[in-house]
Design a protein around this motif. Structure first.
Motif, PDB file in Angstrom:
ATOM      1  N   ILE A  63      10.148   4.091  -2.036  1.00  0.00           N
ATOM      2  CA  ILE A  63       9.756   4.767  -3.280  1.00  0.00           C
ATOM      3  C   ILE A  63       8.713   5.851  -3.010  1.00  0.00           C
ATOM      4  N   GLU A  64       7.736   5.535  -2.162  1.00  0.00           N
ATOM      5  CA  GLU A  64       6.606   6.445  -1.895  1.00  0.00           C
ATOM      6  C   GLU A  64       6.402   6.591  -0.384  1.00  0.00           C
ATOM      7  N   PRO A  65       7.311   7.262   0.310  1.00  0.00           N
ATOM      8  CA  PRO A  65       7.268   7.291   1.779  1.00  0.00           C
ATOM      9  C   PRO A  65       6.054   7.976   2.388  1.00  0.00           C
ATOM     10  N   ASP A  66       5.312   8.757   1.610  1.00  0.00           N
ATOM     11  CA  ASP A  66       4.184   9.504   2.171  1.00  0.00           C
ATOM     12  C   ASP A  66       2.870   8.731   2.163  1.00  0.00           C
ATOM     13  N   GLN A  67       2.889   7.516   1.635  1.00  0.00           N
ATOM     14  CA  GLN A  67       1.658   6.735   1.600  1.00  0.00           C
ATOM     15  C   GLN A  67       1.448   6.010   2.936  1.00  0.00           C
ATOM     16  N   TYR A  68       0.298   5.344   3.072  1.00  0.00           N
ATOM     17  CA  TYR A  68      -0.024   4.645   4.316  1.00  0.00           C
ATOM     18  C   TYR A  68       0.315   3.172   4.158  1.00  0.00           C
ATOM     19  N   PHE A  69       1.169   2.674   5.042  1.00  0.00           N
ATOM     20  CA  PHE A  69       1.639   1.298   4.966  1.00  0.00           C
ATOM     21  C   PHE A  69       1.186   0.510   6.197  1.00  0.00           C
ATOM     22  N   TYR A  70       0.650  -0.670   5.948  1.00  0.00           N
ATOM     23  CA  TYR A  70       0.216  -1.530   7.049  1.00  0.00           C
ATOM     24  C   TYR A  70       1.421  -2.216   7.681  1.00  0.00           C
ATOM     25  N   GLN A  71       1.543  -2.078   8.991  1.00  0.00           N
ATOM     26  CA  GLN A  71       2.578  -2.784   9.723  1.00  0.00           C
ATOM     27  C   GLN A  71       2.015  -4.115  10.231  1.00  0.00           C
ATOM     28  N   ASN A  72       2.902  -4.983  10.710  1.00  0.00           N
ATOM     29  CA  ASN A  72       2.506  -6.353  11.041  1.00  0.00           C
ATOM     30  C   ASN A  72       1.269  -6.483  11.925  1.00  0.00           C
ATOM     31  N   PRO A  73       1.128  -5.699  13.014  1.00  0.00           N
ATOM     32  CA  PRO A  73      -0.039  -5.895  13.878  1.00  0.00           C
ATOM     33  C   PRO A  73      -1.376  -5.585  13.188  1.00  0.00           C
ATOM     34  N   ASP A  74      -1.330  -4.811  12.098  1.00  0.00           N
ATOM     35  CA  ASP A  74      -2.561  -4.382  11.429  1.00  0.00           C
ATOM     36  C   ASP A  74      -2.935  -5.266  10.233  1.00  0.00           C
ATOM     37  N   ILE A  75      -1.995  -6.092   9.774  1.00  0.00           N
ATOM     38  CA  ILE A  75      -2.259  -6.909   8.589  1.00  0.00           C
ATOM     39  C   ILE A  75      -3.288  -7.993   8.926  1.00  0.00           C
ATOM     40  N   HIS A  76      -4.292  -8.106   8.079  1.00  0.00           N
ATOM     41  CA  HIS A  76      -5.384  -9.031   8.361  1.00  0.00           C
ATOM     42  C   HIS A  76      -6.140  -9.391   7.091  1.00  0.00           C
ATOM     43  N   ILE A  77      -6.912 -10.445   7.193  1.00  0.00           N
ATOM     44  CA  ILE A  77      -7.922 -10.792   6.195  1.00  0.00           C
ATOM     45  C   ILE A  77      -9.273 -10.636   6.878  1.00  0.00           C
ATOM     46  N   THR A  78     -10.196  -9.979   6.215  1.00  0.00           N
ATOM     47  CA  THR A  78     -11.552  -9.888   6.760  1.00  0.00           C
ATOM     48  C   THR A  78     -12.302 -11.175   6.435  1.00  0.00           C
ATOM     49  N   ILE A 171      -1.098  -1.306   1.356  1.00  0.00           N
ATOM     50  CA  ILE A 171      -0.766   0.100   1.095  1.00  0.00           C
ATOM     51  C   ILE A 171      -2.056   0.828   0.723  1.00  0.00           C
ATOM     52  N   ARG A 172      -2.251   2.002   1.311  1.00  0.00           N
ATOM     53  CA  ARG A 172      -3.348   2.883   0.906  1.00  0.00           C
ATOM     54  C   ARG A 172      -2.758   4.216   0.459  1.00  0.00           C
ATOM     55  N   PHE A 173      -3.370   4.806  -0.551  1.00  0.00           N
ATOM     56  CA  PHE A 173      -2.895   6.098  -1.052  1.00  0.00           C
ATOM     57  C   PHE A 173      -3.501   7.214  -0.205  1.00  0.00           C
ATOM     58  N   ARG A 174      -2.644   7.984   0.448  1.00  0.00           N
ATOM     59  CA  ARG A 174      -3.153   9.087   1.250  1.00  0.00           C
ATOM     60  C   ARG A 174      -2.656  10.437   0.769  1.00  0.00           C
ATOM     61  N   SER A 175      -1.836  10.432  -0.284  1.00  0.00           N
ATOM     62  CA  SER A 175      -1.359  11.682  -0.879  1.00  0.00           C
ATOM     63  C   SER A 175      -0.977  11.408  -2.331  1.00  0.00           C
ATOM     64  N   GLU A 176      -0.657  12.461  -3.041  1.00  0.00           N
ATOM     65  CA  GLU A 176      -0.280  12.321  -4.447  1.00  0.00           C
ATOM     66  C   GLU A 176       0.938  11.406  -4.586  1.00  0.00           C
ATOM     67  N   LEU A 177       0.886  10.525  -5.571  1.00  0.00           N
ATOM     68  CA  LEU A 177       2.022   9.639  -5.844  1.00  0.00           C
ATOM     69  C   LEU A 177       3.111  10.430  -6.557  1.00  0.00           C
ATOM     70  N   LYS A 178       4.286  10.468  -5.958  1.00  0.00           N
ATOM     71  CA  LYS A 178       5.389  11.245  -6.535  1.00  0.00           C
ATOM     72  C   LYS A 178       6.287  10.404  -7.435  1.00  0.00           C
ATOM     73  N   ASN A 179       6.288   9.089  -7.220  1.00  0.00           N
ATOM     74  CA  ASN A 179       7.112   8.184  -8.030  1.00  0.00           C
ATOM     75  C   ASN A 179       6.249   7.023  -8.528  1.00  0.00           C
ATOM     76  N   LYS A 180       5.201   7.415  -9.225  1.00  0.00           N
ATOM     77  CA  LYS A 180       4.170   6.472  -9.667  1.00  0.00           C
ATOM     78  C   LYS A 180       4.733   5.325 -10.502  1.00  0.00           C
ATOM     79  N   GLU A 181       5.588   5.651 -11.476  1.00  0.00           N
ATOM     80  CA  GLU A 181       6.126   4.626 -12.372  1.00  0.00           C
ATOM     81  C   GLU A 181       6.980   3.622 -11.614  1.00  0.00           C
ATOM     82  N   ALA A 182       7.799   4.126 -10.682  1.00  0.00           N
ATOM     83  CA  ALA A 182       8.660   3.233  -9.905  1.00  0.00           C
ATOM     84  C   ALA A 182       7.833   2.312  -9.013  1.00  0.00           C
TER      85      ALA A 182
END
Length: 228
Positions: A63-78, A171-182
């Motif tokens: 839906i929002e390919p330009d955002q920043y997505f955490y992949q498995n090696p980066d997923i964590h709880i602080t 997910i972190r927002f790194r650019s304008e959301l183009k499909n915000k509602e979806a």
């Protein structure tokens, strides 16, 4: 703290802001000049839990390919930010073994415990998995606070806020959301999704950047928790 109420209020407030276009874009996430580093105690979910997280992440990515997505090696709880990331921190500034010794003394008192990942919440800048913890985690945090307070080691525990949750940013927002509602619709569908319950058998002390990206993370020590 009632975690369910906390997550619910955070969700309501943040989704309203996102829907109104008042979300926050992280402009440093792609910067080569970002030199914010620190040391953190982190918990990693198990493979089955991360697999379910990636199912959601992949749908969001479509839906929002330009955002920043955490992949498995980066997923964590602080578990605890011992030295919160700041510009210019370097491991040469500290004696890592001193930190390992204090943390080991605290963690040696505790047995393995469980965390449940259930549903999503949000902030104005990201989407998060809701983590629900046993009282063990907060006891560990309190003991770490006391141990470091009684030491003369450099630390910044609770300087930003006193951590009380067990969430994981995906997910972190790194650019304008183009499909915000979806995207909001997808998050709503996963609002109460069971991502899994996993046993915390070990805790990692890592040197990390702000985003816990694998390419910047250096594992300093792994602490094994006792069996029941």
């Amino acid at each position: 703290m009632n975690l369910a109420e906390h997550y619910n209020q955070l969700y309501k407030d943040s989704i309203a802001k996102i829907a109104d276009g008042n979300y926050e874009i992280d402009h440093l996430i792609d910067s080569d000049n970002d030199q914010r580093f620190g040391i953190t105690l982190v918990i990693r979910p198990d493979a089955a839990t991360k697999g379910k997280i990636q199912q959601f992440v992949n749908k969001a990515k479509a839906i929002e390919p330009d955002q920043y997505f955490y992949q498995n090696p980066d997923i964590h709880i602080t578990l605890m930010a011992i030295i919160s990331c700041y510009d210019g921190f370097n491991l040469k500034n500290i004696n890592v073994q001193d930190y390992i010794d204090i943390i080991d003394e605290v963690l040696s008192r505790y047995k393995k415990f469980k965390i449940q990942f259930s549903g999503l919440t949000a902030s104005p800048s990201c989407i998060l998995i809701q983590g629900f913890l046993t009282n063990t985690l907060n006891k560990i945090r309190d003991d770490l606070r006391t141990a470091f307070k009684n030491s003369d080691l450099q630390q910044s525990i609770d300087k930003r806020y006193a951590i009380q949750t067990a969430h994981s940013t995906v997910i972190r927002f790194r650019s304008e959301l183009k499909n915000k509602e979806a995207l909001i619709d997808l998050v709503e569908k996963y609002r109460n999704f069971d991502f899994g319950t996993f046993e915390v058998k070990q805790v990692e002390l890592v040197y990390n950047d702000w985003y816990q990206r694998q390419k910047h993370v250096k594992k300093l020590h792994t602490f094994l928790l006792a069996a029941d």
